[in-house]
Design an enzyme around this catalytic site. Structure first.
Site, PDB file in Angstrom:
ATOM      1  N   LYS A 180      55.326  88.412  78.664  1.00  0.00           N
ATOM      2  CA  LYS A 180      55.954  88.951  77.441  1.00  0.00           C
ATOM      3  C   LYS A 180      56.410  87.849  76.486  1.00  0.00           C
ATOM      4  O   LYS A 180      56.385  88.024  75.284  1.00  0.00           O
ATOM      5  CB  LYS A 180      57.142  89.844  77.795  1.00  0.00           C
ATOM      6  CG  LYS A 180      58.172  89.163  78.655  1.00  0.00           C
ATOM      7  CD  LYS A 180      59.090  90.176  79.302  1.00  0.00           C
ATOM      8  CE  LYS A 180      59.648  89.709  80.609  1.00  0.00           C
ATOM      9  NZ  LYS A 180      58.849  89.750  81.766  1.00  0.00           N
TER      10      LYS A 180
ATOM     11  N   GLY B  33      56.657  96.587  82.989  1.00  0.00           N
ATOM     12  CA  GLY B  33      55.978  96.422  84.278  1.00  0.00           C
ATOM     13  C   GLY B  33      54.940  97.475  84.583  1.00  0.00           C
ATOM     14  O   GLY B  33      53.885  97.525  83.950  1.00  0.00           O
TER      15      GLY B  33
ATOM     16  N   ILE C  22      54.946 100.678  84.111  1.00  0.00           N
ATOM     17  CA  ILE C  22      54.862 101.883  83.263  1.00  0.00           C
ATOM     18  C   ILE C  22      53.756 101.701  82.221  1.00  0.00           C
ATOM     19  O   ILE C  22      53.772 100.741  81.467  1.00  0.00           O
ATOM     20  CB  ILE C  22      56.197 102.142  82.522  1.00  0.00           C
ATOM     21  CG1 ILE C  22      57.357 102.232  83.509  1.00  0.00           C
ATOM     22  CG2 ILE C  22      56.108 103.385  81.653  1.00  0.00           C
ATOM     23  CD1 ILE C  22      58.718 102.387  82.857  1.00  0.00           C
TER      24      ILE C  22
ATOM     25  N   GLY D   2      68.883  90.526  94.791  1.00  0.00           N
ATOM     26  CA  GLY D   2      67.640  89.963  94.263  1.00  0.00           C
ATOM     27  C   GLY D   2      67.142  90.636  92.994  1.00  0.00           C
ATOM     28  O   GLY D   2      66.031  90.372  92.547  1.00  0.00           O
TER      29      GLY D   2
ATOM     30  N   LYS E 196      60.089  92.783  74.692  1.00  0.00           N
ATOM     31  CA  LYS E 196      59.319  94.014  74.903  1.00  0.00           C
ATOM     32  C   LYS E 196      59.380  94.894  73.653  1.00  0.00           C
ATOM     33  O   LYS E 196      58.390  95.537  73.280  1.00  0.00           O
ATOM     34  CB  LYS E 196      59.850  94.740  76.136  1.00  0.00           C
ATOM     35  CG  LYS E 196      59.645  93.901  77.405  1.00  0.00           C
ATOM     36  CD  LYS E 196      60.487  94.385  78.556  1.00  0.00           C
ATOM     37  CE  LYS E 196      60.330  93.497  79.772  1.00  0.00           C
ATOM     38  NZ  LYS E 196      61.281  93.816  80.841  1.00  0.00           N
TER      39      LYS E 196
ATOM     40  N   GLY F 236      58.666  94.029  89.366  1.00  0.00           N
ATOM     41  CA  GLY F 236      58.407  93.983  90.810  1.00  0.00           C
ATOM     42  C   GLY F 236      56.953  93.669  91.090  1.00  0.00           C
ATOM     43  O   GLY F 236      56.083  93.887  90.243  1.00  0.00           O
TER      44      GLY F 236
HETATM   45  N1  LIG Z   1      58.314  89.435  88.239  1.00  0.00           N
HETATM   46  C1  LIG Z   1      58.170  90.604  87.612  1.00  0.00           C
HETATM   47  O1  LIG Z   1      58.581  91.649  88.100  1.00  0.00           O
HETATM   48  C2  LIG Z   1      57.474  90.639  86.286  1.00  0.00           C
HETATM   49  C3  LIG Z   1      57.335  91.859  85.612  1.00  0.00           C
HETATM   50  C4  LIG Z   1      56.648  91.925  84.396  1.00  0.00           C
HETATM   51  C5  LIG Z   1      56.128  90.753  83.871  1.00  0.00           C
HETATM   52  N2  LIG Z   1      56.302  89.568  84.524  1.00  0.00           N
HETATM   53  C6  LIG Z   1      55.731  88.361  83.937  1.00  0.00           C
HETATM   54  O2  LIG Z   1      54.715  87.878  84.793  1.00  0.00           O
HETATM   55  C7  LIG Z   1      54.632  86.453  84.721  1.00  0.00           C
HETATM   56  C8  LIG Z   1      54.799  85.875  86.105  1.00  0.00           C
HETATM   57  O3  LIG Z   1      56.059  86.245  86.631  1.00  0.00           O
HETATM   58  P1  LIG Z   1      56.428  86.002  88.163  1.00  0.00           P
HETATM   59  O4  LIG Z   1      57.683  86.743  88.403  1.00  0.00           O
HETATM   60  O5  LIG Z   1      55.261  86.259  89.030  1.00  0.00           O
HETATM   61  O6  LIG Z   1      56.749  84.433  88.135  1.00  0.00           O
HETATM   62  P2  LIG Z   1      56.850  83.458  89.383  1.00  0.00           P
HETATM   63  O7  LIG Z   1      57.143  84.201  90.609  1.00  0.00           O
HETATM   64  O8  LIG Z   1      57.749  82.340  88.957  1.00  0.00           O
HETATM   65  O9  LIG Z   1      55.359  82.893  89.510  1.00  0.00           O
HETATM   66  C9  LIG Z   1      54.775  82.013  88.613  1.00  0.00           C
HETATM   67  C10 LIG Z   1      53.617  81.343  89.336  1.00  0.00           C
HETATM   68  O10 LIG Z   1      52.909  80.524  88.419  1.00  0.00           O
HETATM   69  C11 LIG Z   1      52.808  79.200  88.925  1.00  0.00           C
HETATM   70  N3  LIG Z   1      52.832  78.261  87.802  1.00  0.00           N
HETATM   71  C12 LIG Z   1      53.763  78.174  86.838  1.00  0.00           C
HETATM   72  N4  LIG Z   1      53.442  77.196  85.968  1.00  0.00           N
HETATM   73  C13 LIG Z   1      52.284  76.667  86.421  1.00  0.00           C
HETATM   74  C14 LIG Z   1      51.449  75.610  85.974  1.00  0.00           C
HETATM   75  N5  LIG Z   1      51.743  74.908  84.884  1.00  0.00           N
HETATM   76  N6  LIG Z   1      50.333  75.338  86.673  1.00  0.00           N
HETATM   77  C15 LIG Z   1      50.033  76.031  87.795  1.00  0.00           C
HETATM   78  N7  LIG Z   1      50.782  77.050  88.271  1.00  0.00           N
HETATM   79  C16 LIG Z   1      51.891  77.350  87.594  1.00  0.00           C
HETATM   80  C17 LIG Z   1      54.003  79.039  89.838  1.00  0.00           C
HETATM   81  O11 LIG Z   1      53.772  78.007  90.745  1.00  0.00           O
HETATM   82  P3  LIG Z   1      54.987  77.314  91.573  1.00  0.00           P
HETATM   83  O12 LIG Z   1      55.460  78.381  92.533  1.00  0.00           O
HETATM   84  O13 LIG Z   1      54.331  76.188  92.260  1.00  0.00           O
HETATM   85  O14 LIG Z   1      56.011  76.930  90.556  1.00  0.00           O
HETATM   86  C18 LIG Z   1      54.053  80.437  90.466  1.00  0.00           C
HETATM   87  O15 LIG Z   1      53.095  80.534  91.500  1.00  0.00           O
HETATM   88  C19 LIG Z   1      55.737  86.036  83.733  1.00  0.00           C
HETATM   89  O16 LIG Z   1      55.176  85.899  82.478  1.00  0.00           O
HETATM   90  C20 LIG Z   1      56.691  87.207  83.765  1.00  0.00           C
HETATM   91  O17 LIG Z   1      57.424  87.347  82.561  1.00  0.00           O
HETATM   92  C21 LIG Z   1      56.963  89.480  85.710  1.00  0.00           C
END
Ligand SMILES: NC(=O)c1ccc[n+]([C@@H]2O[C@H](COP(=O)([O-])OP(=O)(O)OC[C@H]3O[C@@H](n4cnc5c(N)ncnc54)[C@H](OP(=O)(O)O)[C@@H]3O)[C@@H](O)[C@H]2O)c1
Length: 429
Positions: A107, A136, A138, A189, A207, A304
């Site tokens: 986002k 997410g 939805i 969490g 959003k 999630g």
């Molecule tokens: N979590 C949710 O529920 C959710 C919901 C809707 C949207 N989103 C969106 O989805 C995206 C990911 O969220 P997430 O919660 O999955 O984040 P996260 O758990 O922090 O995962 C990010 C992943 O990307 C890797 N990464 C980050 N920078 C990198 C780079 N420069 N080169 C290689 N790998 C890299 C990280 O590696 P390392 O672990 O080694 O740092 C990690 O594996 C975000 O844009 C977030 O806003 C998340």
């Protein structure tokens, strides 16, 4: 029948990336029958190869060299789930310019740089899809651009952040104060160790920018969205709101008015009869009003691992279908208007004001006079507790332009009879 395989790559293997990996695995058997091809994750970009190796069946798919993905002509779809603006933006632009379709959950990037990405997708005849970036699991971006395209949308209002909705639910149901409810959200969490983006309404603001652009066919970026968080809401505000038949929710709102687009996120009193008032805990919901459909509401898990992956994989499947039908980029940017964005000072709202005043004759008349002199009409005046020489009062205003309301508040703040303006909360309507 020929076994058709479409090769994809993923950037990131965190919460969402792991979810996407799992959902693709769960769909493996049916995928070909469902969409006409099997999606194979050929490469996954990670930072730490060792850490990521435990999350995949075959660690040879892991790489920490993005060029192995961007330069590989076999890879037709890039799934960006690494987060942050850079290098995610550059990688996505490079992927589109290399003729790959891109799916993202990011986002932050879409709310600020969506136009650039959609233009790159169009220039290259590819898809750029971002369903997971709003609410997410939805479905809302695609409904807005497709299923509801036969409407003039006038309002999109929703609960776009599960963390703050969880906190407000605990405050409402269990009488917790903000700090206690935040601590609980962190312990469970739901909230990150630095919860600023959720608590201050920034996450929801992104959003709102994305949905307002899709709803009103006019570009709204995050910087256009007024944001205000929930840290100043107290259990007492919520209790008083309940006594008036309302809940307090952190609402993201985009409205189309004759003067332009309103885009904002802030706490609001909302009548218990409105469907958004009963959205509890970490659930999200989006309420959309269109001239043909009238009112619709979308409800579910706004974040999630698996719910977000559900939206990402839905987009990936769309990319596959478009590749197979040779019709990528069919639905790209839908912002063909250039509407003005209204400043918060121009917007009209009803207000809930809680204040402590000296408990003596003439005080209420003075407060009323200040509001009246600044074009603020009072709808309700409620005397609450008395504490020694002080009385607590709650004022509900009629709809008033924010600028006039704030002029009145500034004058009240300077008056010796007013000990404290404890809360100012807008009322939905
Ligand atoms: N979590 C949710 O529920 C959710 C919901 C809707 C949207 N989103 C969106 O989805 C995206 C990911 O969220 P997430 O919660 O999955 O984040 P996260 O758990 O922090 O995962 C990010 C992943 O990307 C890797 N990464 C980050 N920078 C990198 C780079 N420069 N080169 C290689 N790998 C890299 C990280 O590696 P390392 O672990 O080694 O740092 C990690 O594996 C975000 O844009 C977030 O806003 C998340």
């Amino acid at each position: 029948m020929e076994n058709k395989v479409i090769k994809a790559a993923m950037l990131g293997l965190g919460t969402v990336g792991t979810g996407v990996y799992k959902v693709l695995k769960l769909q493996k058997e049916e995928m070909e029958a469902k969409i006409g091809a099997r999606v194979e994750l050929k490469k996954i970009l990670v930072r730490n190869l060792q850490k990521a190796a435990q999350k995949v069946d075959d660690p040879s798919v892991l790489t920490n060299d993005v060029q192995e993905i961007l330069d590989d002509p076999e890879i037709e779809i890039v799934i960006e789930v690494m987060g942050g603006i850079q290098p995610a933006l550059s990688y996505m632009l490079e992927a589109l310019n290399a003729g790959k379709s891109v799916v993202t959950a990011n986002k932050d990037v879409v709310a600020s740089e969506g136009k650039k990405l959609l233009e790159a997708a169009k220039a290259n005849g590819r898809d750029f899809l971002y369903e997971a970036s709003v609410a997410g699991g939805i479905p809302i971006v695609r409904p807005m651009k497709q299923c509801l395209a036969g409407n003039h949308i006038t309002e999109v209002v929703g609960i776009f952040n599960g963390t703050t909705n969880f906190i407000l639910t605990k405050m409402s149901k269990e009488g917790m104060e903000f700090e206690e409810a935040l601590q609980l959200a962190q312990d469970l969490g739901y909230a990150e160790s630095d919860p600023t983006s959720d608590i201050e309404g920034l996450d929801a603001g992104r959003k709102v920018a994305i949905l307002a652009s899709a709803a009103f066919n006019s570009r709204v970026v995050f910087e256009n969205v007024y944001t205000e968080g929930i840290a100043r809401i107290t259990a007492k505000d919520i209790q008083y709101a309940k006594e008036m038949g309302c809940e307090i929710k952190l609402l993201g709102m985009a409205r189309l008015t004759a003067e332009g687009i309103e885009a904002r996120v802030h706490p609001m009193l909302i009548n218990k009869d409105h469907p958004l008032a009963s959205v509890q805990d970490s659930y999200n919901a989006v309420f959309v009003r269109g001239d043909a459909v009238q009112d619709t509401m979308f409800y579910g898990r706004g974040a999630g691992e698996l719910p977000t992956a559900s939206a990402v994989v839905g987009d990936v499947f769309d990319c596959v279908r478009n590749i197979l039908a040779d019709c990528c980029g069919r639905i790209g940017c839908t912002c063909y208007k250039d509407l003005p964005i209204r400043k918060i000072s121009q917007i009209k709202s009803k207000y809930f004001v809680r204040m402590e005043v000296e408990d003596r004759p003439g005080v209420l008349a003075s407060v009323t006079a200040v509001f009246g002199n600044n074009s603020v009409s009072i709808a309700q005046f409620i005397q609450k507790e008395k504490k020694g020489e002080l009385a607590e009062i709650v004022v509900i205003t009629e709809k008033v332009q924010e600028r006039h309301f704030m002029d009145a508040i500034r004058i009240l703040e300077g008056m010796s009879i007013i000990r404290e303006i404890s809360s100012l909360i807008r009322v939905y309507g």
